[in-house]
Design an enzyme around this catalytic site. Structure first.
Site, PDB file in Angstrom:
ATOM      1  N   LEU A 103      31.308  -2.796  51.927  1.00 58.04           N
ATOM      2  CA  LEU A 103      31.841  -1.787  51.028  1.00 58.04           C
ATOM      3  C   LEU A 103      30.782  -1.476  49.989  1.00 58.04           C
ATOM      4  O   LEU A 103      30.050  -2.372  49.554  1.00 58.04           O
ATOM      5  CB  LEU A 103      33.099  -2.281  50.307  1.00 58.04           C
ATOM      6  CG  LEU A 103      34.417  -2.384  51.076  1.00 58.04           C
ATOM      7  CD1 LEU A 103      35.519  -2.839  50.126  1.00 58.04           C
ATOM      8  CD2 LEU A 103      34.791  -1.076  51.729  1.00 58.04           C
ATOM      9  N   ASP A 104      30.705  -0.229  49.568  1.00 60.26           N
ATOM     10  CA  ASP A 104      29.776   0.128  48.503  1.00 60.26           C
ATOM     11  C   ASP A 104      30.068  -0.701  47.256  1.00 60.26           C
ATOM     12  O   ASP A 104      31.225  -1.058  46.988  1.00 60.26           O
ATOM     13  CB  ASP A 104      29.898   1.612  48.157  1.00 60.26           C
ATOM     14  CG  ASP A 104      29.472   2.515  49.307  1.00 60.26           C
ATOM     15  OD1 ASP A 104      28.783   2.031  50.219  1.00 60.26           O
ATOM     16  OD2 ASP A 104      29.850   3.702  49.278  1.00 60.26           O
ATOM     17  N   ARG A 105      29.040  -0.953  46.492  1.00 54.84           N
ATOM     18  CA  ARG A 105      29.173  -1.821  45.316  1.00 54.84           C
ATOM     19  C   ARG A 105      30.269  -1.379  44.344  1.00 54.84           C
ATOM     20  O   ARG A 105      31.029  -2.220  43.846  1.00 54.84           O
ATOM     21  CB  ARG A 105      27.823  -1.919  44.598  1.00 54.84           C
ATOM     22  CG  ARG A 105      27.815  -2.925  43.461  1.00 54.84           C
ATOM     23  CD  ARG A 105      26.409  -3.237  43.003  1.00 54.84           C
ATOM     24  NE  ARG A 105      26.411  -4.434  42.161  1.00 54.84           N
ATOM     25  CZ  ARG A 105      25.375  -5.240  41.985  1.00 54.84           C
ATOM     26  NH1 ARG A 105      24.236  -4.985  42.594  1.00 54.84           N
ATOM     27  NH2 ARG A 105      25.461  -6.291  41.206  1.00 54.84           N
TER      28      ARG A 105
END
Length: 224
Positions: free
Chosen positions: A57-59
């Site tokens: 998942l994106d940060r």
């Protein structure tokens, strides 16, 4: 980190915004290391702990991340993700009061590595990859719209880029056109639900992420 589901082969955790799933050049402790430490302590493992990363998942995104606890599960989960057999649903609070209804969005995305950003086109262009998602409007708050998204492909920043292309940037996502950032650096995108057939037992696994804590906007959205 919050453990949502765990058995001998699979562990599903809910990550907080700001955490990275796997190590990168920042040197920050990744979620994978946090999960390894949890498993080592819980089961009093004397040696190295095996943990396989099967997706990311994106940060700045909240929500569910699936890990493999065994090599058998890792191999099978990798294949399942590649073949679209793991079904993921996201919630996004977007900066639009326009009801986009229900539909399917298809774009061709081009990733710019230097900018760490993707660009959406309504037709195929050089170096582009097709991106497809289904969406439906759940409801509205005074200023935002809650949209449910189901990914049919897995592209770089796909939901962020495609919703922006539809005129609905995600709240807090300056990179894709939001008016302002969120104070904590998050964006209002939540990996809300995951469902798949267990890679070993063949039982149906279904898990939901808790809402981001201490955020009245998400609590309000959940009542829509």
């Amino acid at each position: 980190m919050e453990v949502v589901y765990e058995d001998n082969h699979v562990i599903i955790v809910s990550k907080r915004s700001g955490e990275i799933v796997q190590g990168d050049k920042t040197g920050d402790t990744p979620l994978s290391d946090t999960v390894k430490a949890y498993l080592k302590e819980k089961y009093q493992k004397p040696g190295a702990v095996f943990l396989g990363v099967v997706h990311r998942l994106d940060r700045p995104v909240w929500g569910l991340v699936v890990f493999a606890k065994t090599s058998k599960a890792l191999t099978r989960l990798n294949r399942m993700f590649a073949h679209g057999e793991v079904h993921k649903t996201y919630w996004a609070l977007v900066e639009s009061r326009r009801d986009i209804g229900t539909g399917r969005a298809t774009h061709w995305l081009v990733r710019n590595e230097q900018q760490n950003k993707s660009y959406a086109y309504d037709h195929e262009v050089p170096r582009s990859k097709q991106a497809v998602l289904d969406y439906r409007t759940i409801g509205h708050t005074d200023r935002y719209t809650l949209v449910e998204v189901r990914l049919l492909t897995g592209r770089h920043h796909q939901i962020r880029c495609q919703l922006a292309a539809l005129g609905c940037p995600i709240k807090g996502d300056l990179k894709y056109g939001a008016r302002r950032s969120n104070p904590d650096g998050s964006i209002c995108l939540l990996s809300r639900h995951v469902e798949f057939v267990h890679p070993v037992s063949r039982q149906l696994i279904s898990a939901d992420a808790p809402l981001p804590p201490d955020d009245p906007l998400w609590s309000c959205a959940a009542r829509l």
